[in-house]
Design a protein around this motif. Structure first.
Motif, PDB file in Angstrom:
ATOM      1  N   VAL A   1     -39.712 -21.710  18.461  1.00  0.00           N
ATOM      2  CA  VAL A   1     -41.117 -22.025  18.538  1.00  0.00           C
ATOM      3  C   VAL A   1     -41.444 -22.802  19.721  1.00  0.00           C
TER       4      VAL A   1
ATOM      5  N   ARG B   1     -38.869 -24.802  25.456  1.00  0.00           N
ATOM      6  CA  ARG B   1     -38.372 -25.821  26.167  1.00  0.00           C
ATOM      7  C   ARG B   1     -37.664 -27.008  25.502  1.00  0.00           C
TER       8      ARG B   1
ATOM      9  N   ASP C   1     -37.296 -27.171  11.224  1.00  0.00           N
ATOM     10  CA  ASP C   1     -38.159 -28.445  11.463  1.00  0.00           C
ATOM     11  C   ASP C   1     -39.241 -28.573  10.729  1.00  0.00           C
TER      12      ASP C   1
ATOM     13  N   ASP D   1     -46.184 -22.716  25.908  1.00  0.00           N
ATOM     14  CA  ASP D   1     -45.591 -23.373  24.881  1.00  0.00           C
ATOM     15  C   ASP D   1     -44.684 -22.576  23.880  1.00  0.00           C
ATOM     16  N   SER D   2     -45.432 -21.455  23.516  1.00  0.00           N
ATOM     17  CA  SER D   2     -44.620 -20.593  22.368  1.00  0.00           C
ATOM     18  C   SER D   2     -44.978 -19.205  22.734  1.00  0.00           C
TER      19      SER D   2
ATOM     20  N   VAL E   1     -46.704 -16.769   9.774  1.00  0.00           N
ATOM     21  CA  VAL E   1     -46.109 -17.022  11.279  1.00  0.00           C
ATOM     22  C   VAL E   1     -47.232 -17.810  11.965  1.00  0.00           C
TER      23      VAL E   1
ATOM     24  N   GLN F   1     -47.009 -21.487  10.510  1.00  0.00           N
ATOM     25  CA  GLN F   1     -45.995 -22.029  10.824  1.00  0.00           C
ATOM     26  C   GLN F   1     -46.166 -22.626  12.312  1.00  0.00           C
ATOM     27  N   THR F   2     -46.588 -21.740  13.054  1.00  0.00           N
ATOM     28  CA  THR F   2     -46.836 -22.318  14.513  1.00  0.00           C
ATOM     29  C   THR F   2     -47.882 -23.541  14.433  1.00  0.00           C
TER      30      THR F   2
ATOM     31  N   ASP G   1     -48.685 -25.267  12.181  1.00  0.00           N
ATOM     32  CA  ASP G   1     -47.865 -26.778  11.637  1.00  0.00           C
ATOM     33  C   ASP G   1     -47.052 -27.371  12.529  1.00  0.00           C
ATOM     34  N   TYR G   2     -46.247 -26.515  13.189  1.00  0.00           N
ATOM     35  CA  TYR G   2     -45.249 -27.300  14.329  1.00  0.00           C
ATOM     36  C   TYR G   2     -46.081 -27.923  15.370  1.00  0.00           C
ATOM     37  N   TRP G   3     -46.838 -27.191  16.035  1.00  0.00           N
ATOM     38  CA  TRP G   3     -47.705 -27.964  17.026  1.00  0.00           C
ATOM     39  C   TRP G   3     -48.426 -29.007  16.885  1.00  0.00           C
TER      40      TRP G   3
ATOM     41  N   ARG H   1     -46.215 -31.759  16.047  1.00  0.00           N
ATOM     42  CA  ARG H   1     -45.485 -32.400  17.219  1.00  0.00           C
ATOM     43  C   ARG H   1     -46.402 -33.201  17.953  1.00  0.00           C
TER      44      ARG H   1
ATOM     45  N   HIS I   1     -38.854 -34.749  13.318  1.00  0.00           N
ATOM     46  CA  HIS I   1     -37.787 -34.344  12.449  1.00  0.00           C
ATOM     47  C   HIS I   1     -36.552 -33.812  12.905  1.00  0.00           C
TER      48      HIS I   1
END
Lengths: 532, 150
Positions: free
Chosen positions: A223, A226, A266, B105-106, B120, B123-124, B126-128, B131, B137
């Motif tokens: 996802v 980089r 993650d 970035d994605s 999808v 999750q995207t 949540d990830y960013w 971050r 993690h």
């Protein structure tokens, strides 16, 4: 003045009954645990004597608190540690804890506490901070009921999420299978597997394929690409990732281990898909990768075999320049029957042969090899084209082959005279040095059809700089971009465009210009400007 | 990251699906829609307008496509913190490489099934969001129990 608790409590009882009823109605409709605190804390805060209601959500592993929620006195700063100290260590009925002086500043002397656990879910603690006027027995009864509602809400949320995740996994398997089956190209298949998996089921996904017994990273998607790039540059990281383990599924197809599908997560542990699902996805990916690999191997074998059926090099003849090309039809797994060859006779004549065995496959390939070698050997020995073609016809009839062959022979003299003999083969093109081109004669009947062959002979002249272009019907019967036969218009246009190029560029560009599913053989003979 | 997501998408069906999906998974986020790539820079330059934390980009739009938008945004150093997420059904790896090279970035697959579509996107986001909240993690899986690691 009524006695303390008498009328007041029954009013509180009635209010509570209504609040509890509304609570049950509301919690069944929520879609996230985040919404829970806003529903379950306020009714407790409305109880007589309650100064604060605090909620703690515990991590599924360890003692960490994932979230602090509150009504009334904010549960921030040092109060969070105090709340942790007051929280019961394990699940049990609501009970009263004397808080001494710790919360006196907020008018609080006691806390009614309860904790609930739910297997596989984050546990929760309620702390209801009350002043001296509160009926802690009543508060504890109310809290016990709120805990019941909360447990039911958590159970429903969990079952709803399990169902949703199952739907997502089913959909992923279905879409991934469709995507993987839609391509026969190995690189594309290996790219599509991780592309489908990320980020639906994992943050990253890598495909390793065993080559010479060692895992080689063939595809990687994350996802955050980089971040993945940086990770893969760390010394030893790729080897570490290529080690089978819980999150690295072996790719096994047709009883062989072909590689490894590695997932990078993650996300919280409870959001990681079950290993059985990862295994299922890996099994489908392995089969798709293996299918495309086998297809490519077979296709390469076909190309190699085709090359064996053609001359490895063309002869060099003073005053003439020769070039040939062979294009294998798109996505065809069988050897085609087109062939060409060129030999030089002792008298200096060049004899060029082109032909096309009908059909494809092993039988056609065997006949192709026989036809090419028969014609080339007889013609080199000095037999006339008519006699050589007649011998081949007789051979085909003798073998009882149902296949027929179109073929043509050009005998090119050093002075540019060309004797063309055709057995049902497409007429060649003569490109003039000064521009323009035209079709010569075809005619005759394909070999193998009649007991006595019917051949058509014609003569043409190559002046200095002229080019004789011989080809199979894969060229003329292909379609141009508008769907018209290439022969109708595009052939002439392409020849005009290619006027003046070298014979090799001519055959290469022509075979590219024709969009065909059939094989194309092309042989160009140019009479040079300054023949010696 | 701010709670505003800018969605650049020209298809009515996809706009509806994105609004429904993020509305369910992240009701706390606000969505703002632009129907073409040409509107992105003027929107980001509007003084006083709320600043998005993430842009969800379709690639194939009439006029300026997603790749043009990525290049324009990444040419502006003051927008370096803006997350650019390409959301596309294309399977062209060269296109993905071009988007990353331009500074995306994605590059996320746009599924057909709605449950998968929602997952999808969730999750995207949540990830960013995790971050950018500086929550980290482990990205590498724990070693397995293979003999190689014993």
């Amino acid at each position: 003045m009524p006695p303390l608790g008498g009328e007041g409590l029954s009013e509180a009882d009635a209010r509570w009954a209504g609040a509890l009823h509304r609570l049950w109605g509301a919690v069944v409709a929520i879609g996230s645990r985040e919404q829970l605190a806003d529903l379950v804390l306020p009714p407790l805060q409305q109880l007589p004597g309650v100064r604060a209601v605090w909620g703690l959500r515990h991590a599924t592993d360890g003692d960490r608190v994932l979230a602090y929620r509150w009504r009334g006195v904010p549960l921030t700063g040092d109060l969070q540690q105090l709340a942790l100290d007051l929280a019961p260590g394990k699940a049990g009925p609501a009970h009263v804890v004397d808080t001494g002086a710790a919360l006196r500043a907020y008018g609080v002397g006691r806390v009614v506490a309860a904790r609930f656990d739910q297997p596989g879910q984050a546990a929760g603690t309620f702390l209801v901070a009350v002043d001296d006027t509160a009926d802690t027995g009543f508060v504890a009864d109310c809290l016990t009921q709120v805990v019941e509602v909360t447990q039911e809400a958590v159970r429903r949320l969990s079952s709803f999420r399990d169902e949703h995740e199952q739907q997502v996994r089913d959909a992923l398997l279905a879409e991934a299978s469709l995507q993987m089956d839609a391509v026969l190209d190995t690189a594309q298949t290996m790219y599509r597997v991780p592309r489908m998996a990320v980020p639906a089921i994992a943050e990253g996904c890598l495909v390793f394929v065993h080559e010479d017994g060692k895992p080689v990273l063939r595809s990687a998607v994350h996802v955050d690409m980089r971040r993945l790039d940086a990770l893969l540059k760390e010394p030893g990281m790729i080897d570490r990732l290529a080690t089978p383990g819980e999150h690295a599924q072996v790719l096994r197809a047709r009883g062989r281990v072909i590689g490894l599908l590695v997932f990078l997560f993650d996300r919280p542990a409870e959001r990681i898909p079950p290993a059985s699902f990862l295994r299922d996805l890996a099994a489908r990916a392995a089969l798709a990768i293996d299918n495309s690999t086998l297809y490519e191997q077979r296709r390469q074998e076909v190309v190699r075999m085709q090359q064996h059926l053609l001359p490895s090099r063309l002869p060099r003849v003073a005053g003439l320049r020769l070039a040939a090309s062979y294009t294998v039809g798109d996505r065809v797994l069988e050897v085609g029957g087109d062939f060409y060859d060129a030999v030089v006779r002792a008298n200096g004549e060049l004899v060029a042969v082109i032909g096309d065995v009908c059909g494809r496959g092993v039988d056609a390939a065997a006949l192709t090899g026989m036809a090419r070698h028969t014609l080339a050997a007889l013609l080199q020995e000095g037999l006339s084209p008519a006699r050589a073609l007649t011998r081949l016809n007789a051979r085909l009839r003798l073998d009882g082959s149902w296949r027929f062959i179109t073929a043509a022979v050009a005998v090119v003299s050093p002075d540019g005279a060309v004797e063309w003999t055709s057995a049902g083969h497409p007429a060649p093109v003569v490109m003039r040095a000064g521009g323009g081109s035209g079709r010569a004669c075809g005619g005759g009947v394909p070999l193998g059809v009649l007991a006595e062959p019917v051949l058509k002979q014609s003569r043409l002249e190559l002046a200095a700089g002229d080019t004789l272009l011989m080809f199979t019907d894969g060229l003329t019967e292909s379609r141009d971009a508008e769907g018209r036969m290439f022969e109708e218009k595009a052939l002439g246009d392409t020849l005009d465009r290619l006027h003046g190029t070298t014979p090799q560029a001519l055959v290469d560009d022509l075979s590219r210009a024709a969009q065909t599913t059939d094989d194309i053989a092309l042989l160009a003979i140019r009479r040079e400007d300054d023949p010696r | 990251m701010t709670d505003l997501v800018l969605v650049v998408e020209d298809s009515d069906e996809d706009i509806e699906a994105i609004a429904r999906a993020i509305g369910r998974s992240h009701p706390e986020l606000r969505l703002e829609f632009l129907r073409s790539g040409s509107g992105v820079l003027p929107r980001l330059d509007t003084a006083g307008a709320p600043v998005p934390g993430l842009v969800l980009l379709d690639l194939n739009m009439p006029g300026e496509g997603g790749l043009d938008v990525i290049r324009q945004v990444r040419a502006r150093p003051e927008l370096a913190g803006l997350r650019l997420v390409v959301f596309t059904s294309s399977e062209n790896q060269a296109e993905a490489d071009a988007c990353y090279a331009a500074g995306a970035d994605s590059y996320i697959y746009k599924p057909i099934n709605f449950a998968l579509f929602q997952s999808v996107l969730a999750q995207t986001l949540d990830y960013w969001r995790s971050r950018d909240a500086n929550v980290t993690h482990t990205v590498v899986p724990p070693p397995g129990d293979s003999p190689a690691q014993a």
